[in-house]
Scaffold this motif. Structure first.
Motif, PDB file in Angstrom:
ATOM      1  N   PRO A 421      14.501  -7.720 -36.344  1.00 52.91           N
ATOM      2  CA  PRO A 421      13.884  -7.365 -35.066  1.00 52.91           C
ATOM      3  C   PRO A 421      14.576  -8.175 -33.972  1.00 52.91           C
ATOM      4  N   SER A 422      14.645  -7.640 -32.760  1.00 52.86           N
ATOM      5  CA  SER A 422      15.363  -8.331 -31.689  1.00 52.86           C
ATOM      6  C   SER A 422      14.562  -9.518 -31.164  1.00 52.86           C
ATOM      7  N   ASP A 423      15.257 -10.601 -30.835  1.00 53.58           N
ATOM      8  CA  ASP A 423      14.555 -11.725 -30.205  1.00 53.58           C
ATOM      9  C   ASP A 423      14.597 -11.588 -28.682  1.00 53.58           C
ATOM     10  N   ASP A 424      15.194 -10.498 -28.198  1.00 55.46           N
ATOM     11  CA  ASP A 424      15.272 -10.212 -26.770  1.00 55.46           C
ATOM     12  C   ASP A 424      14.293  -9.070 -26.486  1.00 55.46           C
ATOM     13  N   ALA A 425      13.299  -9.325 -25.594  1.00 53.47           N
ATOM     14  CA  ALA A 425      12.197  -8.370 -25.393  1.00 53.47           C
ATOM     15  C   ALA A 425      12.677  -7.005 -24.900  1.00 53.47           C
ATOM     16  N   ARG A 426      13.880  -6.950 -24.306  1.00 54.63           N
ATOM     17  CA  ARG A 426      14.351  -5.660 -23.783  1.00 54.63           C
ATOM     18  C   ARG A 426      14.845  -4.730 -24.894  1.00 54.63           C
ATOM     19  N   TYR A 427      14.984  -5.281 -26.111  1.00 56.14           N
ATOM     20  CA  TYR A 427      15.522  -4.475 -27.218  1.00 56.14           C
ATOM     21  C   TYR A 427      14.573  -4.526 -28.407  1.00 56.14           C
ATOM     22  N   ASP A 428      14.835  -3.635 -29.376  1.00 59.02           N
ATOM     23  CA  ASP A 428      13.951  -3.585 -30.542  1.00 59.02           C
ATOM     24  C   ASP A 428      14.562  -4.257 -31.771  1.00 59.02           C
ATOM     25  N   PHE A 429      15.885  -4.144 -31.898  1.00 62.44           N
ATOM     26  CA  PHE A 429      16.529  -4.680 -33.104  1.00 62.44           C
ATOM     27  C   PHE A 429      17.818  -5.404 -32.766  1.00 62.44           C
ATOM     28  N   SER A 430      18.225  -6.288 -33.667  1.00 59.12           N
ATOM     29  CA  SER A 430      19.600  -6.758 -33.597  1.00 59.12           C
ATOM     30  C   SER A 430      20.340  -6.132 -34.780  1.00 59.12           C
ATOM     31  N   ALA A 431      21.587  -5.776 -34.531  1.00 64.47           N
ATOM     32  CA  ALA A 431      22.365  -5.077 -35.546  1.00 64.47           C
ATOM     33  C   ALA A 431      23.801  -5.570 -35.490  1.00 64.47           C
ATOM     34  N   ARG A 432      24.602  -5.151 -36.454  1.00 59.44           N
ATOM     35  CA  ARG A 432      26.013  -5.533 -36.500  1.00 59.44           C
ATOM     36  C   ARG A 432      26.875  -4.287 -36.666  1.00 59.44           C
ATOM     37  N   THR A 433      27.969  -4.237 -35.949  1.00 55.90           N
ATOM     38  CA  THR A 433      28.949  -3.172 -36.192  1.00 55.90           C
ATOM     39  C   THR A 433      29.618  -3.462 -37.538  1.00 55.90           C
ATOM     40  N   PRO A 434      30.350  -2.479 -38.085  1.00 57.54           N
ATOM     41  CA  PRO A 434      31.078  -2.764 -39.339  1.00 57.54           C
ATOM     42  C   PRO A 434      31.983  -3.988 -39.183  1.00 57.54           C
ATOM     43  N   GLY A 435      32.551  -4.172 -37.995  1.00 59.48           N
ATOM     44  CA  GLY A 435      33.412  -5.329 -37.740  1.00 59.48           C
ATOM     45  C   GLY A 435      32.644  -6.590 -37.397  1.00 59.48           C
ATOM     46  N   ASN A 436      31.311  -6.556 -37.543  1.00 60.92           N
ATOM     47  CA  ASN A 436      30.468  -7.740 -37.394  1.00 60.92           C
ATOM     48  C   ASN A 436      30.217  -8.157 -35.948  1.00 60.92           C
ATOM     49  N   ARG A 437      30.415  -7.258 -34.966  1.00 61.19           N
ATOM     50  CA  ARG A 437      30.035  -7.587 -33.591  1.00 61.19           C
ATOM     51  C   ARG A 437      28.534  -7.385 -33.453  1.00 61.19           C
ATOM     52  N   LEU A 438      27.907  -8.291 -32.698  1.00 63.02           N
ATOM     53  CA  LEU A 438      26.456  -8.230 -32.497  1.00 63.02           C
ATOM     54  C   LEU A 438      26.101  -7.083 -31.555  1.00 63.02           C
TER      55      LEU A 438
END
Ligand code: 5AD
Ligand code: SF4
Length: 469
Positions: A421-438
């Motif tokens: 889940p995102s720790d930033d209230a403006r977003y819902d999730f944190s995710a990673r691209t295949p290349g590991n970019r946030l």
């Protein structure tokens, strides 16, 4: 020639018996005991801490991040730079007060600092509230050490200087449910002239392939989606094994494990980053399109004094062959600024490498002399301000490149791994691209551990943002 010492399964079983003995003692304490495992440094240390937690769980401990309520505190330390050591000494020093309030508390110090005689002497003489110091080579005996401490309360120092061994079958408690670390080899034989790791982590030694595959298979069955194969020098894997095998073969075998998951690995050394490795990465669909390949400095004279055993030209050639095979490869690197004797003109060769390669992100460090390494004895005439100025030029250039590279993602739709889940209230999730970019993701209905298509809508120099498709 067989060089790796494997700890016998009977010896590991004996440690599990020590766990039971500790659990029996702990069962008589008024409250369920808690442990605090505090980790500094790299992923190798994170992975070691997961094993320490595994042992502690078998001893009947729960976990806390609060030193006041911990019956056992384990500080897993890093020696890579002076700054890391200062932080550890500061935090260990502060525990003297905690221990005064809770005299039954056991304070343990392990990891790379614990393997340095200079540190052990300081702890012995000036940090008398520390009960146990043990080096990375004897981590597998942790239950026995705790058992001994509980039954015979006198300080213990176990820091044998040895090439190192491999112990299979140590329990682990992992910190994450989506991403997992799997150590595939330990130690380093390279002796870069600035680096303390070969002195504290011993010689290169590889786990047997079947043991690694069994661990990955189990992780995939448990639902892990992002598996990082770890080693100080991961693509030297296999040189010490009886079978003729290498890291590319290992990647191929891990890739053949059924399931929908990503494979990453770190850290690689340019001298062992072979065409075979690049071709294997390109062919294996589960191997993420990302490579962390430290080059440290862009000037050949400096590289030679660093004992890096590669030139700038060799490095750049490898990168360009890799880019041909995997055009959207995400590249990251480590760089040291202010190595003894590096002039500002020589440093500018590092900037040229940045311009040419265009890394997605960098880990940048100012040289820190490590006692016992050759570089600590070298003449280092450059004033600190000049090193800092060069460091700032480096990070400013990289910020600009990262920002441009991230901006190029906007408008694309990528299959991303939702990791929390995102720790930033403006977003819902944190995710990673295949290349590991946030990626910060807006949208509903996803859950951690899912691969979901995300349309990238915005970016900055650190990360991307987007929405679920
Ligand atoms: N000073 C500064 N940085 C160092 N590193 C290793 N040793 C030192 C040192 N003495 C950096 C290298 C390495 C990363 C893990 O830490 O860039 O790749
Ligand atoms: Fe620190 Fe290196 Fe040890 Fe990792 S291996 S904990 S980075 S000194």
């Amino acid at each position: 020639m067989k060089r790796t010492t494997l700890i016998s399964p009977a010896d590991v079983d004996q440690q599990l018996e020590h766990c039971q003995a500790v659990a029996a003692l702990a069962a008589q304490w008024p409250d369920k005991p808690l442990a605090f495992v505090d980790t500094y440094g790299c992923q190798q240390n994170e992975a070691d801490s997961e094993r320490i937690r595994g042992y502690l769980a078998k001893m009947g401990f729960g976990f806390t991040d609060n030193e006041e309520e911990a019956r056992i505190i384990v500080i897993n330390t890093c020696a890579i730079r002076e700054h890391a050591e200062h932080r550890v000494f500061g935090n260990v020093g502060a525990l003297v007060h905690t221990k005064r309030r809770h005299p039954e508390q056991l304070i343990c110090l392990c990891g790379c600092m614990a393997q340095q005689p200079r540190v052990v002497q300081a702890i012995r003489e000036s940090y008398r509230h520390v009960d146990l110091v043990f080096g990375p080579h004897v981590l597998w005996k942790f239950p026995e050490m705790v058992h001994t401490l509980l039954t015979r309360r006198s300080r213990m120092f176990l820091t044998p200087d040895e090439p190192g061994s491999i112990a299979e079958g140590i329990p682990v408690v992992r910190q994450d449910r989506v991403r997992a670390w799997v150590s595939v080899m330990y130690g380093c034989n390279n002796f870069c002239s600035y680096c303390v790791v070969p002195y504290v982590r011993g010689r290169e030694r590889s786990r047997r392939q079947p043991d690694i595959l069994a661990e990955v298979r189990q992780l995939v069955e448990e639902g892990y989606k992002d598996i990082t194969l770890l080693g100080q020098n991961v693509n030297s894997y296999g040189r010490d094994l009886d079978e003729v095998t290498d890291f590319s073969d290992l990647l191929e075998a891990v890739n053949a494990i059924p399931g929908d998951f990503l494979i990453r690995f770190m850290t690689s050394h340019p001298k062992d980053a072979t065409q075979k490795l690049f071709e294997t990465m390109a062919r294996c669909e589960k191997v993420a399109p990302v490579l962390h390949l430290p080059f440290q400095a862009g000037n050949d004279r400096v590289l030679k004094v660093m004992n890096r055993r590669h030139t700038r030209g060799e490095y750049l050639e490898k990168i360009s062959r890799l880019k041909e095979l995997i055009p959207d490869i995400v590249l990251t690197s480590d760089i040291i600024v202010g190595f003894p004797g590096e002039t500002t003109r020589e440093f500018e060769d590092t900037l040229k490498v940045l311009e040419e390669v265009r890394f997605d992100a960098l880990f940048t460090f100012i040289f820190s002399p490590r006692p016992g390494t050759p570089a600590a004895e070298m003449d280092d005439p450059m004033p600190r301000e000049e090193k800092l100025a060069n460091f700032n030029r480096l990070t400013a250039l990289q910020d600009k490149i990262s920002e441009e590279k991230h901006a190029a993602y906007v408008g694309r739709t990528l299959r991303c791994l939702i990791d929390a889940p995102s720790d930033d209230a403006r977003y819902d999730f944190s995710a990673r691209t295949p290349g590991n970019r946030l990626v910060r993701v807006a949208g509903s209905g996803a859950r951690p551990g899912q691969f979901r298509d995300v349309r990238i809508t915005d970016s900055n120099k650190w990360s991307l943002s987007g929405e679920l498709v």
